[in-house]
Design an enzyme around this catalytic site. Structure first.
Site, PDB file in Angstrom:
ATOM      1  CG  ASP A   1      -1.805   1.164   1.357  1.00 44.16           C
ATOM      2  OD1 ASP A   1      -2.681   1.319   0.492  1.00 44.16           O
ATOM      3  OD2 ASP A   1      -1.636   1.949   2.312  1.00 44.16           O
TER       4      ASP A   1
ATOM      5  CD  GLU B   1      -2.314   2.212  -3.372  1.00 49.68           C
ATOM      6  OE1 GLU B   1      -3.529   2.361  -3.601  1.00 49.68           O
ATOM      7  OE2 GLU B   1      -1.821   2.295  -2.229  1.00 49.68           O
TER       8      GLU B   1
END
Length: 684
Positions: free
Chosen positions: A338, A374
Site C-alpha cells: 500500500d 501501489e
C-alpha cells in the site's frame, strides 16, 4: 531475569522460558509487564541488559500464551519529538499475536493540554489497550505453495470479513474469519471462477480510528496497522495465528497463491496528537519521519497522520523481518504494498534505488514471492507509476481510467485503450519490465464496484459521516439515465452489457489482470466509493446475487478460461510490429473497420477497431487471435486482413448478441457495444 539474547527481537519462547528483546535508542530503562488473559497485572520487571540500543532479558518459566507489554522510561519532550512515558503500556513491535482491542479513553494519550501547553499524562493506559501475547511457533509445516507463473496469474482482491460475512453455507461462528475463507463452498466458487492468486486486504493487527468509534463505525479495510507480525484477532475464532495458517494451507491445497496487502507506510498511531500504543512511546524519532526543524510534528506523506522513517536501518529491519516471517512461517506467496512510493522515499523524494526497495527485491527469503506496488502516495512527487525496480509489478490506474473512459463514451480514448490492451509499454518498457508488470484492473476496493461504475455518476458516501466529501470525485462512471438502481429493462440490459465489456477488455488485455471480489456476480455498495468504514452489509458480499444473473458469472468464467488457454492473450514481452521468440514469430497489427492498418490520425475519432495477433512457428501449429472492439451502438461489418497463413476464424466470445451468420470468410459482423474474440489454429 537473565541477560538473554539481543538478536531475538520480540518474544521467543523455548522449553524453559522466553527471551524478550526490543529496540529503543532513547530509553533509560524498559519494563516488561506481564498480564493474565483477562488483563490483570501479574508482574513488572526491568529488562536487565542493553546491547546496541536493544533492551533484552530472558525470563525462566514464562511460556506461550503469556500476555505482556512494555513501559519505556526515558525523556519526554514532545517539542523535540521525545515521547517516552512509562504510564503508557506499549505493544511489542515484533509481537506474533495481539489480544484485545483499543478502548478510546483519555488514558491512551501520552499528553494532556493545560493552558495551551502539552504536559505529560501519567494516567495508566493498560486497561484500555491491546496486549502482546507470547506465541510458541509452529510444529507443522505448510507444505508446497503452487508457485504460479506471472503469465498464468489472475489476482482476485477480497476482504476476509466482507467475503464471508453473508455466505449462506458458512456457519455463523466462522463468518468474517480466516476459517470462513477456507470453507469448501468458498474454495469451490474460487476454483470454478478460474482465478489463481487470492489477494487479501490487510490482516495485520489494526485499530479503529477515533472518529469512526465516535460514529459507531469500524475500520473495514484494515489500513491502520499497529502490529506488523500479528494477524488481526477480529478475523479469528480462537487462535489467529493457527487459523491464518490453516487458511493458507487450504488455499494452497486448492491451487491458489495467497497475496497479502501490507501497509508499511504508516501506523495506526496517527498524527502527533494520536494515541501512544507502540512506536511513539518506544522511540518516536526512530520510527517516524519528523519535520527537520520541528521534531514535534510528523511528515505526513501518507495522508494518514504519520510516515514511517524508512531511512532508518532499524525500521527497515522491522519491515524486512515482518515480510520474511509472513513468507516463511505463515506461507504467504506475495505482497501488495500500500502507498508503496513511501518505501522509496528519501528526504529529497522518491528513488527506485532506495535501500528498502533494494533489500526487499534481493532478500533471499523473498526471492520467490510476487512483489506488487501501489505506485503512489499523497506526498509531493508521490505519483510514480512505471518507476519501480525490475522485480516489481505495479497497480496500473491509467489502465482503469482509460477502460472506464472509453466505454462510457469519452472522445479520443481509442488510441490510449490500444496502448493499455498491449501491456502499457509506454509506462513499463523504459524500466526494463515486461507487460506482466502491469497489474490491470477496472475496479478495486478503493472506488466503485463494477456494477456501481455503470449505475452511479456521483459518489454516495453519506453513511461515512463526512458529508459526502470523502472518496474519489473522478469516477469515470455513467448511470445511463437513472442515478442508482432501476426497474427499467433497457437501462439494466445496457448496464449489464457495459459491465461485460469492461470485464472482457480486462481479461483480453496483455498484462496481469486483477478482479475485485463480487464483480463476477454484480456486487454493489449502493454508490459508496470509499467503504473503508462500512463493516456492514454495504461492503459485505451479498451471495444471493449469484441467482439473479448466473449467465454473467458463466461469461466471466469463460473469459478467464479463454485467457488461460491462449498464450497469445498473455505474451511476456512487448511486440512492436513483430517479435522473434525462439522458432516463432509473433506479429501484432491494428486494423480499422475496412481491414487496413490503422493510421495514427484515425485513432482520435475511432469507435471501432481490431487487434490481430498472429504466431507463425517452424516447429508448432500456427495460431492467431483477433480482438474486435465496437463502442458504437450499431452493428457493422469489419473486414479482417489476409493473415500470413491460411486462417479460418472461429467465434470464441462476444459480449454482444452475435448474428446467425456473424463470420463470412474475412467479413465479421460486429455487434454494437461489444468486445469480440476470434481464434484460429492453423497447420505448420
Amino acid at each position: 531475569m537473565q541477560a538473554g539474547n539481543p538478536e531475538l527481537l520480540g518474544a521467543t519462547p523455548d522449553s524453559s522460558g522466553t527471551n524478550f528483546a526490543v529496540y529503543s535508542a532513547v530509553a533509560d530503562r524498559v519494563e516488561l509487564c506481564l498480564f493474565s488473559a483477562d488483563g490483570q497485572l501479574q508482574r513488572q520487571i526491568d529488562l536487565p541488559e542493553c546491547s546496541n540500543s536493544v533492551w533484552h532479558g530472558y525470563l525462566a518459566g514464562c511460556g506461550a500464551g503469556q500476555h505482556y507489554g512494555y513501559r519505556v522510561h526515558g525523556p519526554y519532550d514532545p517539542a523535540k519529538g521525545l515521547r517516552c512515558n512509562p504510564a503508557k503500556l506499549l505493544l511489542d513491535p515484533y509481537a506474533r499475536q495481539i489480544s484485545g482491542g483499543l478502548r478510546w479513553h483519555p488514558g491512551v494519550f501520552d499528553y494532556k493540554q493545560a493552558d495551551g501547553e502539552f504536559i505529560i499524562n501519567r494516567d495508566d493506559s493498560a486497561p484500555f489497550v491491546p496486549k502482546s501475547v507470547v506465541h510458541d511457533g509452529f510444529e507443522s509445516v505448510l507444505g508446497s505453495a503452487p508457485r504460479i507463473s506471472w503469465a498464468d496469474t489472475i489476482f482476485y482482491e477480497c476482504n476476509v470479513r466482507g467475503y464471508t460475512m453473508r455466505h449462506p453455507s458458512i456457519e455463523e461462528s466462522a463468518r468474517g474469519t480466516f476459517d470462513g475463507l477456507r470453507h469448501h463452498d468458498v474454495l469451490a466458487h474460487l476454483k470454478a471462477l478460474g482465478v489463481t492468486s487470492i489477494e487479501l486486504m490487510p490482516v495485520h493487527t489494526f485499530i479503529d480510528e477515533y472518529h469512526l468509534a465516535e460514529r459507531d463505525l469500524r475500520n473495514f479495510w484494515g489500513y491502520n496497522s499497529v502490529g506488523f507480525f500479528a494477524p488481526m484477532q477480529r478475523y479469528a475464532r480462537h487462535d489467529s495465528v493457527a487459523e491464518f495458517r490453516d487458511m493458507v494451507r487450504a488455499l494452497h491445497d486448492t491451487g491458489f497463491e495467497v497475496i497479502l496487502d501490507v501497509a508499511y507506510n504508516h501506523s495506526g498511531e496517527g498524527n502527533h496528537l494520536g494515541p501512544t500504543l507502540v512506536f511513539r512511546g518506544i522511540d518516536n524519532r526512530t520510527y517516524y519521519r519528523t519535520e527537520p526543524h520541528d521534531h514535534g510534528a510528523y511528515i505526513n506523506d501518507t495522508g494518514c497522520g504519520n510516515t514511517l522513517n524508512l531511512d532508518h536501518i532499524r525500521v527497515r529491519k522491522l519491515i524486512l523481518d515482518s515480510l520474511e516471517y509472513w513468507a516463511t512461517d505463515m506461507g504467504v506467496d506475495g505482497f501488495r504494498f500500500d502507498l508503496a512510493t513511501i518505501l522509496g522515499r528519501r528526504a529529497d523524494g522518491f528513488s527506485p534505488t532506495h535501500p528498502l526497495l533494494s533489500d526487499i527485491s534481493n532478500h533471499p527469503s523473498l526471492r520467490k514471492t510476487k512483489l506488487i506496488a501501489e505506485p503512489w502516495d499523497p506526498g509531493p512527487g508521490g505519483y510514480q507509476l512505471g518507476q519501480f525496480p525490475p522485480r516489481w509489478a505495479e497497480w496500473n490506474d491509467r489502465y482503469r481510467d482509460t477502460v472506464r473512459q472509453f466505454w462510457r463514451g469519452d472522445d479520443g480514448k481509442s488510441g490510449e485503450l490500444a496502448m493499455r490492451l498491449r501491456g502499457s509499454a509506454d509506462l513499463f518498457e523504459s524500466t526494463q519490465r515486461r507487460p506482466l508488470a502491469s497489474v490491470n484492473f477496472v475496479t478495486a476496493h478503493d472506488g466503485f464496484t463494477l456494477r456501481d461504475t455503470v449505475t452511479y455518476e456521483d459518489r454516495h458516501n453519506e453513511a461515512n459521516g463526512e458529508e459526502n466529501r470523502d472518496g474519489h470525485s473522478h469516477n469515470y462512471s455513467r448511470n445511463y439515465g437513472v442515478e442508482g438502481e432501476t426497474d427499467d429493462a433497457f437501462i439494466n440490459s445496457l448496464r449489464r452489457r457495459q459491465r461485460l465489456n469492461m470485464m472482457a477488455t480486462l481479461l483480453l488485455s496483455q498484462g496481469t489482470p486483477m478482479l475485485l471480489a463480487g464483480d463476477e456476480f454484480g456486487h454493489t455498495q449502493n454508490g459508496n466509493n470509499n467503504g473503508y468504514a462500512q463493516d456492514n452489509e454495504t461492503c459485505w458480499l451479498d451471495w444471493s446475487l449469484l441467482d439473479d444473473d448466473p449467465a454473467f458469472l458463466d461469461q466471466v468464467r469463460e473469459l478467464i478460461w479463454l485467457r488461460r488457454e491462449n498464450p497469445l492473450l498473455r505474451i511476456d514481452d512487448y511486440v512492436h510490429g513483430t517479435l522473434q521468440q525462439g522458432h516463432s514469430t509473433i506479429e501484432i497489427r491494428w486494423i480499422n473497420k475496412d481491414g487496413q492498418a490503422k493510421k495514427s490520425d484515425e485513432w482520435a475519432a475511432s469507435e471501432a477497431f481490431a487487434v490481430l495477433i498472429e504466431q507463425t512457428s517452424a516447429v508448432a501449429q500456427n495460431s492467431a487471435v483477433a480482438i474486435l472492439v465496437n463502442r458504437n451502438s450499431e452493428t457493422f461489418t469489419m473486414r479482417l486482413p489476409v493473415t500470413n497463413n491460411p486462417t479460418t476464424w472461429h467465434l470464441a466470445f462476444s459480449s454482444g448478441e452475435p448474428p446467425e451468420h456473424m463470420i463470412n470468410d474475412r467479413e465479421v459482423a460486429m455487434p454494437g457495444l461489444s468486445v469480440t474474440l476470434l481464434t484460429s489454429v492453423g497447420q505448420r
